[in-house]
Design a protein around this motif. Sequence first.
Motif, PDB file in Angstrom:
ATOM      1  N   THR A 192       0.836  -1.196   0.000  1.00  0.00           N
ATOM      2  CA  THR A 192       0.000   0.000   0.000  1.00  0.00           C
ATOM      3  C   THR A 192       0.871   1.246   0.000  1.00  0.00           C
ATOM      4  O   THR A 192       1.994   1.232   0.492  1.00  0.00           O
ATOM      5  CB  THR A 192      -0.916   0.034   1.235  1.00  0.00           C
ATOM      6  OG1 THR A 192      -0.108  -0.007   2.417  1.00  0.00           O
ATOM      7  CG2 THR A 192      -1.842  -1.171   1.239  1.00  0.00           C
TER       8      THR A 192
ATOM      9  N   SER B 158      -0.368   4.383   1.130  1.00  0.00           N
ATOM     10  CA  SER B 158      -0.835   5.399   2.073  1.00  0.00           C
ATOM     11  C   SER B 158      -0.861   4.947   3.522  1.00  0.00           C
ATOM     12  O   SER B 158      -0.990   5.769   4.422  1.00  0.00           O
ATOM     13  CB  SER B 158      -2.231   5.882   1.668  1.00  0.00           C
ATOM     14  OG  SER B 158      -3.155   4.803   1.711  1.00  0.00           O
ATOM     15  N   ARG B 159      -0.741   3.660   3.774  1.00  0.00           N
ATOM     16  CA  ARG B 159      -0.814   3.195   5.161  1.00  0.00           C
ATOM     17  C   ARG B 159       0.041   1.940   5.328  1.00  0.00           C
ATOM     18  O   ARG B 159       0.297   1.214   4.385  1.00  0.00           O
ATOM     19  CB  ARG B 159      -2.260   2.908   5.562  1.00  0.00           C
ATOM     20  CG  ARG B 159      -2.947   1.854   4.722  1.00  0.00           C
ATOM     21  CD  ARG B 159      -4.362   1.573   5.213  1.00  0.00           C
ATOM     22  NE  ARG B 159      -5.240   2.693   4.991  1.00  0.00           N
ATOM     23  CZ  ARG B 159      -6.514   2.717   5.362  1.00  0.00           C
ATOM     24  NH1 ARG B 159      -7.034   1.657   5.994  1.00  0.00           N
ATOM     25  NH2 ARG B 159      -7.267   3.763   5.125  1.00  0.00           N
ATOM     26  N   TRP B 160       0.452   1.701   6.576  1.00  0.00           N
ATOM     27  CA  TRP B 160       1.274   0.531   6.884  1.00  0.00           C
ATOM     28  C   TRP B 160       0.428  -0.642   7.328  1.00  0.00           C
ATOM     29  O   TRP B 160       0.866  -1.782   7.307  1.00  0.00           O
ATOM     30  CB  TRP B 160       2.284   0.880   7.965  1.00  0.00           C
ATOM     31  CG  TRP B 160       3.281   1.892   7.520  1.00  0.00           C
ATOM     32  CD1 TRP B 160       3.331   3.223   7.847  1.00  0.00           C
ATOM     33  CD2 TRP B 160       4.381   1.671   6.627  1.00  0.00           C
ATOM     34  NE1 TRP B 160       4.386   3.833   7.214  1.00  0.00           N
ATOM     35  CE2 TRP B 160       5.047   2.909   6.462  1.00  0.00           C
ATOM     36  CE3 TRP B 160       4.867   0.556   5.953  1.00  0.00           C
ATOM     37  CZ2 TRP B 160       6.173   3.053   5.655  1.00  0.00           C
ATOM     38  CZ3 TRP B 160       5.978   0.686   5.142  1.00  0.00           C
ATOM     39  CH2 TRP B 160       6.622   1.923   5.004  1.00  0.00           C
TER      40      TRP B 160
ATOM     41  N   SER C 291      -4.000  -1.847   8.548  1.00  0.00           N
ATOM     42  CA  SER C 291      -5.399  -1.487   8.789  1.00  0.00           C
ATOM     43  C   SER C 291      -6.094  -2.660   9.465  1.00  0.00           C
ATOM     44  O   SER C 291      -5.601  -3.791   9.447  1.00  0.00           O
ATOM     45  CB  SER C 291      -6.117  -1.124   7.482  1.00  0.00           C
ATOM     46  OG  SER C 291      -6.187  -2.247   6.629  1.00  0.00           O
TER      47      SER C 291
ATOM     48  N   SER D 199       1.590  -4.063   5.563  1.00  0.00           N
ATOM     49  CA  SER D 199       2.422  -3.909   4.369  1.00  0.00           C
ATOM     50  C   SER D 199       3.593  -4.882   4.411  1.00  0.00           C
ATOM     51  O   SER D 199       4.265  -5.017   5.438  1.00  0.00           O
ATOM     52  CB  SER D 199       2.952  -2.476   4.285  1.00  0.00           C
ATOM     53  OG  SER D 199       3.953  -2.364   3.295  1.00  0.00           O
TER      54      SER D 199
ATOM     55  N   LEU E  19       3.380  -1.315  15.069  1.00  0.00           N
ATOM     56  CA  LEU E  19       2.283  -1.341  14.103  1.00  0.00           C
ATOM     57  C   LEU E  19       1.374  -2.550  14.306  1.00  0.00           C
ATOM     58  O   LEU E  19       0.157  -2.465  14.119  1.00  0.00           O
ATOM     59  CB  LEU E  19       2.841  -1.311  12.679  1.00  0.00           C
ATOM     60  CG  LEU E  19       3.420   0.051  12.271  1.00  0.00           C
ATOM     61  CD1 LEU E  19       4.195  -0.063  10.969  1.00  0.00           C
ATOM     62  CD2 LEU E  19       2.316   1.088  12.140  1.00  0.00           C
TER      63      LEU E  19
ATOM     64  N   GLU F 112      -2.683  -2.258  15.193  1.00  0.00           N
ATOM     65  CA  GLU F 112      -3.800  -2.906  14.507  1.00  0.00           C
ATOM     66  C   GLU F 112      -4.539  -3.883  15.414  1.00  0.00           C
ATOM     67  O   GLU F 112      -5.765  -3.990  15.339  1.00  0.00           O
ATOM     68  CB  GLU F 112      -3.309  -3.605  13.236  1.00  0.00           C
ATOM     69  CG  GLU F 112      -2.638  -2.691  12.236  1.00  0.00           C
ATOM     70  CD  GLU F 112      -3.438  -1.426  11.924  1.00  0.00           C
ATOM     71  OE1 GLU F 112      -4.688  -1.456  12.024  1.00  0.00           O
ATOM     72  OE2 GLU F 112      -2.814  -0.404  11.597  1.00  0.00           O
TER      73      GLU F 112
ATOM     74  N   GLU G  31       7.046   5.779  15.778  1.00  0.00           N
ATOM     75  CA  GLU G  31       6.434   6.888  15.055  1.00  0.00           C
ATOM     76  C   GLU G  31       7.495   7.858  14.551  1.00  0.00           C
ATOM     77  O   GLU G  31       7.378   8.404  13.454  1.00  0.00           O
ATOM     78  CB  GLU G  31       5.416   7.594  15.936  1.00  0.00           C
ATOM     79  CG  GLU G  31       4.153   6.766  16.172  1.00  0.00           C
ATOM     80  CD  GLU G  31       3.121   7.492  17.000  1.00  0.00           C
ATOM     81  OE1 GLU G  31       3.482   8.494  17.660  1.00  0.00           O
ATOM     82  OE2 GLU G  31       1.950   7.068  17.000  1.00  0.00           O
TER      83      GLU G  31
ATOM     84  N   GLN H 154       8.825   3.082   1.641  1.00  0.00           N
ATOM     85  CA  GLN H 154       7.760   2.912   0.662  1.00  0.00           C
ATOM     86  C   GLN H 154       8.288   2.997  -0.764  1.00  0.00           C
ATOM     87  O   GLN H 154       7.693   2.445  -1.695  1.00  0.00           O
ATOM     88  CB  GLN H 154       6.684   3.991   0.852  1.00  0.00           C
ATOM     89  CG  GLN H 154       5.837   3.825   2.105  1.00  0.00           C
ATOM     90  CD  GLN H 154       4.753   2.782   1.953  1.00  0.00           C
ATOM     91  OE1 GLN H 154       4.779   1.984   1.031  1.00  0.00           O
ATOM     92  NE2 GLN H 154       3.802   2.776   2.860  1.00  0.00           N
TER      93      GLN H 154
END
Length: 225
Positions: A149, A151-153, A155, A165, A179, A183, A211, A222
């Motif tokens: 992805t 836009s995000r690592w 979800s 990811s 991460l 989640e 972060e 990315q």
Amino acid sequence: MLQGYGAAKIIWRISTKAKRCIIRISAKEQAVLVTLPKNFPHTQALVFLHKQAHWITMRLEKLVQTPRFTIGSKISIQDKDYLICHAPDRKGGAWLENECLFVSGDPSFLARRVEDFLKQYATKVLAEEIHQMAQTVGLHPTRLDIRDTSSRWGSCSSSGRIMLSWRLVMAPFFVRHYLIAHELSHLQHMNHSLQFWKMVDTLTPHRQQAESWLRHFGAILQAVR
């Protein structure tokens, strides 16, 4: 709408959900993404973009320095550095051996084979790491998907399905740990409330460190390909 920003392009997007002008760098598209609320004045957006010129330039310069999946490059896999080595006469696609990630076959397919290997490796590693934390705290996602992805690592859906990811296999352990905790916490809190963040901090001590790393190096990770 596209517009040039130095050597990069700018992609303007209108979002009915956006409440303010948001700028981010898309490593996958090699572009500056500007998201605007509906009816946001374009002239005001240009002023905001100009004020962020230094930040944008720094992020774009990092993308230029991004390592590639090429012969002789070094990449980190599960916290260990490996040299990408070409073994044209051997078979097996790609594999880890000593300090090298060997890739067989035609060099024109090398980058794709490295990526395919990392996706498979990430599926195994991330599944093990999320299972270990989930078992410890008694949380059980219904499914784990490993994707690429921009836009995000990660979800988490309301059905309990977690997505991560595959590129996280190249990130430090403390980033993966944070991460995954993030989640898993969504399994109980489908929001970013105070209770959610308390749960995250209960599951991992690495929130601030992770972060910070993602702010500084996330765009580079990315962009690696």
